[in-house]
Scaffold this motif. Structure first.
Motif, PDB file in Angstrom:
ATOM      1  N   GLY A 151       0.814  -1.209   0.000  1.00 47.56           N
ATOM      2  CA  GLY A 151       0.000   0.000   0.000  1.00 47.56           C
ATOM      3  C   GLY A 151       0.847   1.258   0.000  1.00 47.56           C
ATOM      4  N   THR A 152       0.178   2.412  -0.118  1.00 50.67           N
ATOM      5  CA  THR A 152       0.842   3.709  -0.170  1.00 50.67           C
ATOM      6  C   THR A 152       0.630   4.459   1.132  1.00 50.67           C
ATOM      7  N   VAL A 153       1.706   5.012   1.680  1.00 48.98           N
ATOM      8  CA  VAL A 153       1.652   5.737   2.957  1.00 48.98           C
ATOM      9  C   VAL A 153       1.038   7.115   2.729  1.00 48.98           C
ATOM     10  N   TYR A 154      -0.040   7.437   3.477  1.00 49.63           N
ATOM     11  CA  TYR A 154      -0.626   8.767   3.369  1.00 49.63           C
ATOM     12  C   TYR A 154      -0.546   9.545   4.679  1.00 49.63           C
ATOM     13  N   GLN A 155      -0.102   8.869   5.758  1.00 46.61           N
ATOM     14  CA  GLN A 155       0.051   9.558   7.038  1.00 46.61           C
ATOM     15  C   GLN A 155       0.888   8.694   7.966  1.00 46.61           C
ATOM     16  N   THR A 156       1.682   9.342   8.809  1.00 50.17           N
ATOM     17  CA  THR A 156       2.429   8.626   9.837  1.00 50.17           C
ATOM     18  C   THR A 156       2.342   9.414  11.141  1.00 50.17           C
ATOM     19  N   GLU A 157       2.518   8.717  12.247  1.00 48.82           N
ATOM     20  CA  GLU A 157       2.575   9.391  13.542  1.00 48.82           C
ATOM     21  C   GLU A 157       3.320   8.511  14.528  1.00 48.82           C
ATOM     22  N   GLN A 158       4.011   9.150  15.451  1.00 47.86           N
ATOM     23  CA  GLN A 158       4.755   8.433  16.468  1.00 47.86           C
ATOM     24  C   GLN A 158       3.909   8.308  17.729  1.00 47.86           C
ATOM     25  N   LYS A 159       3.724   7.076  18.191  1.00 51.23           N
ATOM     26  CA  LYS A 159       3.017   6.842  19.441  1.00 51.23           C
ATOM     27  C   LYS A 159       4.049   6.485  20.515  1.00 51.23           C
ATOM     28  N   ASN A 160       3.593   6.038  21.661  1.00 50.20           N
ATOM     29  CA  ASN A 160       4.504   5.783  22.772  1.00 50.20           C
ATOM     30  C   ASN A 160       5.583   4.756  22.438  1.00 50.20           C
ATOM     31  N   LYS A 161       5.170   3.599  21.920  1.00 47.25           N
ATOM     32  CA  LYS A 161       6.131   2.530  21.679  1.00 47.25           C
ATOM     33  C   LYS A 161       6.147   2.043  20.237  1.00 47.25           C
ATOM     34  N   VAL A 162       5.268   2.587  19.406  1.00 50.30           N
ATOM     35  CA  VAL A 162       5.188   2.142  18.011  1.00 50.30           C
ATOM     36  C   VAL A 162       5.042   3.339  17.080  1.00 50.30           C
TER      37      VAL A 162
ATOM     38  N   ILE B 162       1.452   3.814  10.908  1.00 52.62           N
ATOM     39  CA  ILE B 162       1.557   4.079   9.471  1.00 52.62           C
ATOM     40  C   ILE B 162       0.189   3.840   8.854  1.00 52.62           C
ATOM     41  N   TYR B 163      -0.331   4.847   8.180  1.00 50.55           N
ATOM     42  CA  TYR B 163      -1.651   4.747   7.549  1.00 50.55           C
ATOM     43  C   TYR B 163      -1.461   4.500   6.056  1.00 50.55           C
ATOM     44  N   LEU B 164      -2.044   3.413   5.567  1.00 47.62           N
ATOM     45  CA  LEU B 164      -1.897   3.023   4.161  1.00 47.62           C
ATOM     46  C   LEU B 164      -3.222   3.110   3.424  1.00 47.62           C
ATOM     47  N   LYS B 165      -3.155   3.447   2.147  1.00 49.38           N
ATOM     48  CA  LYS B 165      -4.347   3.438   1.306  1.00 49.38           C
ATOM     49  C   LYS B 165      -4.074   2.654   0.031  1.00 49.38           C
ATOM     50  N   THR B 166      -5.160   2.342  -0.691  1.00 48.14           N
ATOM     51  CA  THR B 166      -5.111   1.548  -1.930  1.00 48.14           C
ATOM     52  C   THR B 166      -4.244   0.306  -1.722  1.00 48.14           C
TER      53      THR B 166
ATOM     54  N   LEU C 198      -4.483   0.556   9.030  1.00 52.31           N
ATOM     55  CA  LEU C 198      -3.546   1.103  10.015  1.00 52.31           C
ATOM     56  C   LEU C 198      -2.503   0.044  10.328  1.00 52.31           C
ATOM     57  N   VAL C 199      -1.240   0.449  10.320  1.00 54.37           N
ATOM     58  CA  VAL C 199      -0.136  -0.473  10.598  1.00 54.37           C
ATOM     59  C   VAL C 199       0.658   0.049  11.794  1.00 54.37           C
ATOM     60  N   TYR C 200       0.976  -0.847  12.723  1.00 52.01           N
ATOM     61  CA  TYR C 200       1.869  -0.519  13.827  1.00 52.01           C
ATOM     62  C   TYR C 200       3.215  -1.172  13.549  1.00 52.01           C
ATOM     63  N   ALA C 201       4.266  -0.338  13.581  1.00 55.20           N
ATOM     64  CA  ALA C 201       5.592  -0.828  13.218  1.00 55.20           C
ATOM     65  C   ALA C 201       6.644  -0.289  14.184  1.00 55.20           C
TER      66      ALA C 201
ATOM     67  N   VAL D 298      -2.641  -3.936  11.319  1.00 56.43           N
ATOM     68  CA  VAL D 298      -1.615  -4.954  11.083  1.00 56.43           C
ATOM     69  C   VAL D 298      -0.414  -4.638  11.967  1.00 56.43           C
ATOM     70  N   TRP D 299      -0.009  -5.618  12.766  1.00 55.35           N
ATOM     71  CA  TRP D 299       1.222  -5.508  13.544  1.00 55.35           C
ATOM     72  C   TRP D 299       2.356  -6.005  12.655  1.00 55.35           C
ATOM     73  N   ALA D 300       3.150  -5.075  12.159  1.00 51.24           N
ATOM     74  CA  ALA D 300       4.173  -5.417  11.163  1.00 51.24           C
ATOM     75  C   ALA D 300       5.440  -5.964  11.820  1.00 51.24           C
ATOM     76  N   ASP D 301       5.937  -7.057  11.295  1.00 51.25           N
ATOM     77  CA  ASP D 301       7.236  -7.567  11.736  1.00 51.25           C
ATOM     78  C   ASP D 301       8.256  -7.521  10.600  1.00 51.25           C
ATOM     79  N   GLU D 302       7.791  -7.080   9.415  1.00 48.84           N
ATOM     80  CA  GLU D 302       8.692  -6.930   8.273  1.00 48.84           C
ATOM     81  C   GLU D 302       8.163  -5.829   7.352  1.00 48.84           C
ATOM     82  N   ILE D 303       9.009  -4.860   7.035  1.00 50.25           N
ATOM     83  CA  ILE D 303       8.620  -3.753   6.162  1.00 50.25           C
ATOM     84  C   ILE D 303       9.712  -3.533   5.119  1.00 50.25           C
ATOM     85  N   LYS D 304       9.278  -3.408   3.871  1.00 48.36           N
ATOM     86  CA  LYS D 304      10.206  -3.132   2.783  1.00 48.36           C
ATOM     87  C   LYS D 304       9.610  -2.022   1.911  1.00 48.36           C
TER      88      LYS D 304
END
Length: 216
Positions: free
Chosen positions: A51-62, A65-69, A85-88, A133-139
């Motif tokens: 997907g394509t990233v349209y927004q990001t934000e830093q939370k306490n521990k994660v 990443i907001y993805l669309k399409t 919504l992805v937590y990475a 999605v709790w991401a354990d791998e991002i490319k």
């Protein structure tokens, strides 16, 4: 005679309300219907998302990443999901506009258990987000960056950090939403309380006006 058009309108409105109650609001409001992810993937199931990233934000521990399409594969199914919504890992450098390939575990939001409780599921449904999605791998599959959106995001983030530093987390993020239209990082339950109190419009600042002010 003059009241007949108004009577007709009132009857039509009443019919729509009765239909919504009888059939169910999920069928009448698209964002409340089950998404493909909810239909094909179980909670905790493994998925691959492109997907394509349209927004990001830093939370306490994660990092959120907001993805669309999004094109998704999970189990024996392949399907499309509008927003996710992805937590990475917060250390991963992701830019708005990047296309990313993510692997991880799917999760779904909780509905309010008791009347008056914060309804996390309904809150995200209004944003057209039905799953996490709790991401354990991002490319990063495409390094395209949207320069202006990234610059604006950084500018607003710096001002929000100043407000939080001097006013505290809860008050600072609320004021940032009012002044900058920067609602990322604002406590979801607090935001829901603003909306439930009928003053959610205070947080709904027109981003176009903010951009014009920044350019000035």
């Amino acid at each position: 005679m003059k009241n007949r058009p108004l009577l007709g309108f009132c009857l039509a409105l009443l019919a729509v309300i009765i239909l919504a109650v009888t059939v169910g609001e999920e069928r009448c409001i698209p964002h409340l219907r089950l998404s493909p992810m909810e239909k094909y993937i179980k909670d905790g199931g493994r998925v691959q998302v492109l997907g394509t990233v349209y927004q990001t934000e830093q939370k306490n521990k994660v990092q959120a990443i907001y993805l669309k399409t999004n094109s998704i594969r999970g189990g024996d199914a392949s399907f499309f999901e509008n927003r996710i919504l992805v937590y990475a890992d917060p250390r991963i450098q992701i830019k708005i506009g990047n296309q990313v390939l993510i692997k991880g575990e799917a999760a779904f939001f909780d509905a309010a258990r008791n009347p008056g409780n914060f309804d996390q599921k309904r809150y995200y449904q209004k944003e057209d987000i039905h799953s996490l999605v709790w991401a354990d791998e991002i490319k990063i599959s495409d390094g395209t960056v949207w320069p202006f959106r990234n610059w604006l995001h950084a500018f607003r983030q710096e001002w929000k950090d100043l407000l939080v530093r001097y006013m505290g987390e809860k008050e600072g993020t609320a004021l940032a939403a009012m002044m900058l239209g920067e609602k990322s990082g604002m406590d979801a339950e607090v935001k829901s309380l603003y909306q439930a109190s009928g003053i959610g419009h205070i947080l709904a600042i027109n981003c176009t006006k903010i951009k014009l002010c920044v350019l000035c």
